[in-house]
Design a protein around this motif. Structure first.
Motif, short mmCIF file in Angstrom:
data_model
loop_
_atom_site.label_atom_id
_atom_site.label_comp_id
_atom_site.label_asym_id
_atom_site.label_seq_id
_atom_site.Cartn_x
_atom_site.Cartn_y
_atom_site.Cartn_z
N ILE A 1 -5.50 4.56 2.84
CA ILE A 1 -5.21 5.30 1.78
C ILE A 1 -3.63 5.65 1.61
O ILE A 1 -3.06 5.71 2.56
CB ILE A 1 -5.95 6.67 1.56
N SER A 2 -3.18 5.24 0.41
CA SER A 2 -1.70 5.59 0.21
C SER A 2 -1.57 6.79 -0.69
O SER A 2 -2.27 6.89 -1.53
CB SER A 2 -1.07 4.47 -0.77
N LEU A 3 -0.68 7.78 -0.07
CA LEU A 3 -0.64 9.08 -0.80
C LEU A 3 0.77 8.89 -1.14
O LEU A 3 1.75 9.72 -0.54
CB LEU A 3 -0.87 10.27 -0.06
N ASN A 4 1.20 8.50 -2.54
CA ASN A 4 2.62 8.37 -2.99
C ASN A 4 3.53 7.89 -1.89
O ASN A 4 4.61 8.61 -1.66
CB ASN A 4 2.92 9.81 -3.42
N GLY A 5 3.39 6.78 -1.17
CA GLY A 5 3.94 6.27 -0.21
C GLY A 5 3.44 5.94 1.08
O GLY A 5 3.19 5.00 1.47
N GLU B 1 -14.84 -4.78 5.96
CA GLU B 1 -13.57 -5.09 6.36
C GLU B 1 -12.57 -5.18 5.48
O GLU B 1 -11.57 -4.78 5.99
CB GLU B 1 -13.92 -6.78 6.68
N LEU B 2 -12.51 -5.32 4.34
CA LEU B 2 -11.65 -5.49 3.45
C LEU B 2 -11.01 -3.93 3.02
O LEU B 2 -9.86 -3.66 2.82
CB LEU B 2 -11.92 -5.70 2.00
N SER B 3 -12.06 -2.91 3.26
CA SER B 3 -11.54 -1.80 2.94
C SER B 3 -10.62 -1.08 4.06
O SER B 3 -10.03 -0.22 3.80
CB SER B 3 -12.70 -0.73 3.10
N GLU B 4 -10.68 -1.52 5.21
CA GLU B 4 -9.75 -1.27 6.18
C GLU B 4 -8.42 -2.10 6.36
O GLU B 4 -7.61 -1.58 7.04
CB GLU B 4 -10.55 -1.56 7.45
N ILE B 5 -8.26 -3.15 5.36
CA ILE B 5 -7.16 -3.89 5.14
C ILE B 5 -6.38 -3.54 3.96
O ILE B 5 -5.13 -3.36 3.83
CB ILE B 5 -7.19 -5.25 5.15
N MET B 6 -7.17 -3.44 2.81
CA MET B 6 -6.55 -3.11 1.38
C MET B 6 -6.10 -1.71 1.27
O MET B 6 -6.59 -1.02 2.21
CB MET B 6 -7.54 -3.62 0.40
N VAL B 7 -5.24 -1.38 0.61
CA VAL B 7 -4.77 -0.17 0.32
C VAL B 7 -5.48 0.78 -0.74
O VAL B 7 -5.21 0.02 -1.85
CB VAL B 7 -3.25 0.20 0.26
#
Length: 446
Positions: free
Chosen positions: A398-402, A436-442
């Motif tokens: 997960i990305s939180l504003n950076g 698998e992709l949920s742990e690679i993509m943001v």
């Protein structure tokens, strides 16, 4: 006559872009008129085949003269084009785009004349200088034929290309009337080049039967005619779908309905690539606003479904349309037994799972509905399922504003309702993209 006028206007723009005509001149639109038989008889010999004519060269010369006079404050003659020269430049520009099926095009005394190609004789090819600026579509058997064009499509990873950017600027200015200063390279990159998706190539993927040959991520689909870039489709390719984000095209080719053509090509791409990626099922057209006429075309592709803005359930368009006709904002999933009426069970699965269903909810009473949705009682089975789901989403990136963190490393929210809503979203996200992709993509939170 309208088509011929548009071709002349396109030729004017090409002459401006090439520097043959000044860019600071307000040039009027071209007008093509039909030449009636009575008038043809009064003209010189050889004009019997004249069908249409345009005198656009004369107002163009007048506009240039007026601009030069204003800028220099006096009458000037240097570098001034004559109507004859202007008409020849326009014809040359039109010839570069293509030929005129059914017409022989000539210039004479500053006029652009369209003659019937079926009646052109060999003597017409020996008229001296004028024949050098003529386009005749004619075969030895006197049958008409059009020059074949080569259409090519190239799928490439999302990246900045000056050629695409120049086409985007022309499209925004001509089609959407944007100001040049508002179409910066930075805004273009932010809008159509930068992407939060992580590139996933097909090579090295654990199960190559579950990924298309191009891989997953953001792409630009280029459309070229005779190597000329005429359109760019900006798309995302994900495990379950192709999502169409934007299309921009060359205004000179507006008559080709490139929006419709690209949509059909993208739908066909999904069908063709199901052989390489069995999970590919859907084609997304993005946001839909029923009251916006420019978006109505999206509903023309059937069968289609709309996402309920409250419960995030997919609803068949035929079911949703009567509600939207009456009210711009509607809770589409209020219609009873929506899921059973859908043509595809998977297409009606929720993207964000609600914690309860309230079929008796009043349309438009959304504030009370939200309270009911997130404060309903749950039984022990639901608690067990919720606990299992939380363990499944712990490694989602997960990305939180950076900063990028795993969900398990993010501090717990003070508001349990917000946390529960986020977990429900992440569960659905993981279901869509796969573990698998949920742990690679943001997954980006804004």
């Amino acid at each position: 006559m309208k088509d011929l006028s548009e071709q002349i206007d396109n030729a004017v723009q090409k002459c401006i872009q090439s520097g043959e005509f000044p860019s600071n001149v307000q040039i009027p639109k071209a007008s093509v008129k039909k030449v009636f038989s009575a008038k043809r008889k009064k003209l010189a010999e050889g004009s019997e085949d004249l069908l249409y004519t345009s005198n656009i060269a004369f107002p163009i010369v007048a506009a240039m003269k007026h601009t030069q006079t204003l800028e220099k404050g006096k009458n000037v003659e240097e570098n001034r084009l004559s109507p004859e020269a202007v008409s020849e430049k326009l014809l040359s520009a039109m010839n570069k785009v293509g030929e005129f099926t059914g017409f022989s095009v000539k210039v004479s005394k500053g006029h652009i004349n369209f003659l019937s190609a079926t009646q052109v004789t060999s003597s017409d090819r020996n008229e001296g200088e004028e024949s050098l600026c003529a386009t005749t579509i004619k075969s030895s058997s006197n049958k008409l034929h059009a020059r074949k064009r080569k259409l090519e499509m190239h799928l490439k990873r999302s990246s900045f290309e000056p050629e695409e950017y120049e086409l985007y600027k022309r499209y925004q200015m001509k089609v959407h009337n944007d100001k040049p200063e508002s179409i910066s390279e930075t805004s273009y990159k932010r809008f159509l080049v930068d992407t939060p998706l992580t590139e996933v190539p097909s090579s090295g993927y654990d199960d190559e039967e579950k990924i298309p040959l191009c891989g997953f991520g953001s792409f630009h689909q280029q459309y070229r005619v005779d190597d000329r870039l005429i359109a760019v489709g900006v798309i995302d390719i994900l495990p379950k779908c192709l999502s169409s984000k934007y299309l921009f095209w060359d205004p000179d080719f507006a008559s080709l309905s490139l929006g419709n053509y690209s949509a059909l090509q993208e739908i066909d791409w999904v069908k063709q690539n199901q052989a390489h990626c069995s999970t590919l099922e859907y084609y997304y057209l993005g946001y839909y606003i029923h009251s916006c006429n420019k978006m109505r075309y999206k509903a023309a592709y059937r069968p289609s479904e709309l996402l309920c803005p409250l419960r995030y359930q997919w609803v068949p368009f035929e079911v949703a349309k009567p509600l939207l006709d009456k009210k711009p904002y509607s809770v589409l999933s209020n219609i009873s037994k929506v899921s059973s009426s859908s043509s595809s069970p998977q297409a009606s699965e929720t993207l964000l799972e609600s914690t309860s269903e309230h079929e008796d909810m009043e349309q438009g009473d959304t504030n009370d509905d939200d309270d009911e949705m997130y404060n309903s009682d749950e039984d022990s089975d639901s608690d067990s399922s919720s606990s299992r789901n939380r363990s499944d989403i712990t490694n989602i990136l997960i990305s939180l504003n950076g900063p990028r963190l795993r969900y398990k490393d993010i501090p717990r929210f003070k508001n349990p309702v917000v946390q529960k809503q986020l977990e429900s979203m992440l569960v659905s996200y993981r279901k869509v993209v796969g573990a698998e992709l949920s742990e690679i993509m943001v997954y980006e939170l804004r």
